[in-house]
Design an enzyme around this catalytic site. Sequence first.
Site, PDB file in Angstrom:
ATOM      1  N   GLY D 153      42.184  36.823  37.532  1.00  0.00           N
ATOM      2  CA  GLY D 153      42.839  37.341  38.712  1.00  0.00           C
ATOM      3  C   GLY D 153      43.203  36.223  39.677  1.00  0.00           C
ATOM      4  N   CYS D 154      44.045  36.554  40.653  1.00  0.00           N
ATOM      5  CA  CYS D 154      44.535  35.529  41.577  1.00  0.00           C
ATOM      6  C   CYS D 154      43.417  35.037  42.487  1.00  0.00           C
ATOM      7  CB  CYS D 154      45.707  36.068  42.379  1.00  0.00           C
ATOM      8  SG  CYS D 154      45.446  37.676  43.156  1.00  0.00           S
ATOM      9  N   TYR D 155      42.708  35.935  43.151  1.00  0.00           N
ATOM     10  CA  TYR D 155      41.585  35.491  43.982  1.00  0.00           C
ATOM     11  C   TYR D 155      40.535  34.757  43.142  1.00  0.00           C
ATOM     12  CZ  TYR D 155      43.023  38.544  47.941  1.00  0.00           C
ATOM     13  OH  TYR D 155      43.675  39.149  48.994  1.00  0.00           O
TER      14      TYR D 155
END
Lengths: 347, 347, 347, 347
Positions: D153-155
């Site tokens: 995921g991005c985070y």
Amino acid sequence: MSTTDKVSIGIVGGTGYTGVELLRLLAYHPRAGVSAVTSRAQHGQQLSDFFPSLRGIYDLEFSEPSLEVLGACDVVFFATPNGTAMKLAPELVDRGVKVIDLSADYRLDDVAIWEQWYGQTHASPELLGEAVYGLPEVNREATRKARLVANPGCYPTAIQLGFLPLLEAGAVDSQRLIADAKSGVSGAGRKESLTTQFCEVGDNMKAYGASGHRHLPEIKQGLQRATNAPVGLTFVPHLTPMIRGIHATLYATLTRECDIQSLFEERFADEPFVDVLPAGAHPETRSVRGSNVCRLSWHRPQGGDTLVVLAVEDNLVKGAAGQAIQNMNIMMGIDESAGLNHAASMP
Amino acid sequence: MSTTDKVSIGIVGGTGYTGVELLRLLAYHPRAGVSAVTSRAQHGQQLSDFFPSLRGIYDLEFSEPSLEVLGACDVVFFATPNGTAMKLAPELVDRGVKVIDLSADYRLDDVAIWEQWYGQTHASPELLGEAVYGLPEVNREATRKARLVANPGCYPTAIQLGFLPLLEAGAVDSQRLIADAKSGVSGAGRKESLTTQFCEVGDNMKAYGASGHRHLPEIKQGLQRATNAPVGLTFVPHLTPMIRGIHATLYATLTRECDIQSLFEERFADEPFVDVLPAGAHPETRSVRGSNVCRLSWHRPQGGDTLVVLAVEDNLVKGAAGQAIQNMNIMMGIDESAGLNHAASMP
Amino acid sequence: MSTTDKVSIGIVGGTGYTGVELLRLLAYHPRAGVSAVTSRAQHGQQLSDFFPSLRGIYDLEFSEPSLEVLGACDVVFFATPNGTAMKLAPELVDRGVKVIDLSADYRLDDVAIWEQWYGQTHASPELLGEAVYGLPEVNREATRKARLVANPGCYPTAIQLGFLPLLEAGAVDSQRLIADAKSGVSGAGRKESLTTQFCEVGDNMKAYGASGHRHLPEIKQGLQRATNAPVGLTFVPHLTPMIRGIHATLYATLTRECDIQSLFEERFADEPFVDVLPAGAHPETRSVRGSNVCRLSWHRPQGGDTLVVLAVEDNLVKGAAGQAIQNMNIMMGIDESAGLNHAASMP
Amino acid sequence: MSTTDKVSIGIVGGTGYTGVELLRLLAYHPRAGVSAVTSRAQHGQQLSDFFPSLRGIYDLEFSEPSLEVLGACDVVFFATPNGTAMKLAPELVDRGVKVIDLSADYRLDDVAIWEQWYGQTHASPELLGEAVYGLPEVNREATRKARLVANPGCYPTAIQLGFLPLLEAGAVDSQRLIADAKSGVSGAGRKESLTTQFCEVGDNMKAYGASGHRHLPEIKQGLQRATNAPVGLTFVPHLTPMIRGIHATLYATLTRECDIQSLFEERFADEPFVDVLPAGAHPETRSVRGSNVCRLSWHRPQGGDTLVVLAVEDNLVKGAAGQAIQNMNIMMGIDESAGLNHAASMP
């Protein structure tokens, strides 16, 4: 004063964002009127030529700052860069003019710390002891009698309001506080600058001053007063691509169980400009855009001992001009909300 | 009415941007108060839970739209999508309730043209003749006696105000008018939509409806009334990455020499909400953000016969909710500026 | 040159937005490499310290501008304010260096008009006749042999590309052209300025230079060459709250019936960087963000005789650095698209 | 595969932001080409009609997702909402197609935790053990041989890269980690939604999911693998008015003295897409806009024991599509940077 007289207001440095915000908020204040706005650079020019948003509202020219003009006012606001008020305030206070300084000149008790962070010699350290730190939620009574009020910084207002209930109740470890704060660009002021150009900050996010920002000692001083103990605080401000608004995300370690929602609600029960949301809410900066409200909520993720407090304000209103007017109302015995009744502009 | 009674207001469709802007502007109106706000979807919910910006300001729940509730109001605003007001307004008007429709339902005289552009059968065409087109700068007298006011669209307000002085004076060729208009995104309303997502319109500019936008017949109708002649108008709206604001850039061909600055100044000399800038100025949309003012200037590039008029307004205020309140004030015999005295928020 | 040698490039003035955009686009150019980037203010500093976006990509310091360094390059780009290239270009051209000037110094044939609009004496008017106006869609053949190319302005590129097919075909009245253009803020350059601060242009729209902008004579000169007749043009630029992008909305009066879609498609059939959309489409600036494409469409509202052409480009790419590289490719006999194959960044 | 063959790529769900970013980055990939892009809703439509930014670059229609089409590809990317890949991946993997899932379906080892956070039954839990978590800086070797990669995921990408050097070195207390993360709006995906409207998030800042966000277990899992110990993490994401970019501000308590700059530099010495800035720097999200780089720095305010790490990435590139291509390159034995050499777009 009688209930019909209008407070006569002077504004020193009326060409910046806090200056024009004072003018916006004071335009229709029921008990006060602006008599003088000074600016060396613009003197002689109509306010409304400089700020077209004021056309049809003010018929007043910028004037040279002078003791004659300012000394005739009831209240003088300094909306100037740091280092200006400390030179002019003493004489105004001597003449009986109430002074509200929106800059940082009188915010710190300790002149040595002030001079270290602000990089200049203080011109009127003798007033530091007298100046009241103008956070009404802490110093309302002292403000009523004050001759000189140091209006808090934008970050310090939101961060103190978020931490105070917890520290005053001894509910969190005062040595391990973290304040991760996000500010709109207007907090940097209105000036020719490369770093706040639209193309430099637009569609962009960055921290700045992570190793030490000038608001750190101000916040620590305020929190220490609340705890009567040393405070350990990590403060990281961020520049956010919005015009107005501060969002402070605060982290603290719980040291005992307590009813946190009640703690917040009771602490601010009588406060006209602090709004505690239901537990678990997420306040948005736009919900206070243009208004004098600081809106708060808290979370306790996964039921652990880390508490998260979210606090939002408009950095130019509760974080500057609105709070200054709130302080003026208190000092002059006017209804504390006078001139500050605005619903936030949404969207 | 007596000068102390408050006008009782109902708002149908209070969950959109014009609805919440009505609520913002009416919150501190000295002569009016909101009694009912209807929303089928949100009925039973506090306004301030739906719009946190209204916390502490309104203590009112959304209610189901009903004749009982709305019929008890003095004035009802429709802040609804097109097609709603035309169904409810007739009964309200019959009961003596003043109706101000912010949608397009009653803006066009000609039902055939309305049905062609709006793609539905009109439910109360019998009221089209009676409805007053609520541009106070044109129809103030008729509005005083009106039972039903069709509040103008956002583009039509700015574009008509910019062209009217020239057309009324016969100074330009009414057959070759061009209106190149730029709108903030709030003009599209508050709804689940892909095309107005932040990532779709941010850092982006586009025209839309260049071949024909619904505001075209409304603008032409208004300009034709001013000239008593057919009007040729090309209207191209653009979506701009800002929240509020309309900037209309108008082009016309001069047909005779005249003192254009005087033309504009005299036309709007007594208008509280139209501000003519000095010749050669460039109005900014932010100079009217949150305020009810339409600000105008003109240019005559290189001294040729093409005249350029620049007009700005806040699409949610003078282009919608503010103008609606101005109309209410006129209809109810209240000071026309009541509740509309706000300095624009700058920055 | 052999097909394996790399063109050695110098950039004068590498600290602005067009400079860093040249560096971005040239970073992976298959047939060219940057040898020198000059800046008096930053000399000695690594490019990647000044522009962190270039870390790991360039290992090069800013150098002092000197004939030694620049004279050793094959091609020198001037990404400087107006008035710099005209002083240095003559000696470089004499030494056989190809010069591409992204400033306005060599864009106008007529030195008197240049001096009137740019407010200074031209330092090398003898080169005005030789300099090729670098709009490849018009001057590709002349550019192949050019020693000095005047890279077009951002507005002039979009506006000329939009009008040229119509004017060359004699399909519109060349005396009554209107160009309403909207630009992102990066068009104003990278500099300390109040007027392009985030808080001054954000959430705001305004026209500027409506009475006369410096790009006007450049556009008129280009259009007159296409028609061999005087051109009447009204040009109003607007500042839009986006970083990149120009949206030109062009208005012309049709003088004869013709197949407009074919006119555009045929005119640009072989152009790698002009894209004609289907009739009735609305190009968005973001569809060309970061790419060298100018995208066009047209409308004929209500079938009248007013034609509307919509043209979008990235002002820093097709409107500046990308077009300059396209010109370099043409001058050096490289594939015209080399280094310019980028899909636009969306969103 | 031979060094001249092109990898044949299928993309499932090509109409979202990660889908179009894959298409942008793959457009000029030297060793791979897109053979199929599926979308039930758009099948039959040209990609370039749906995304005008791809005009002239792709000549390909959206197709129905089918095993025939996808099974013929070498690699299939899932750019779909959570819950789609887990249904289709098993058959593709069986057929020997390499699968890279950009959704969350295979990111967690523990199916119970997955089902708890994602609110659905997992359709292919038998693959959870085999799927490689595609953070190349941790799992490069396993990725080389993987049949199925769960793209982070991005985070989680930014937060893990920022914490890993400290946790692996045992330099901080793994029980008291705080991640305050700010994301651009594109992280919410491309969909009809009220909460990500321009007028809802523009000029606004808010936290969301402060009590528990789906990326929390993914981050904890990754950090626990690095420490072989339980991890205590408070994670508060914020929505920021920018299109692209994640700024993670990480807080940890030092447990021993060490050379932190060396720790970071050595950990990422051979990483092509992690860039450690000099100590005390403040990375900006725009410095990686459009590029696959994660840029890091650290601060130790006032020399205390709280360490602050700042990490930025483009959520659509290193946080999604770019990292997925990096994983593909690793899986297919291609140069890891192929197709990912882009200088960030600045401004």
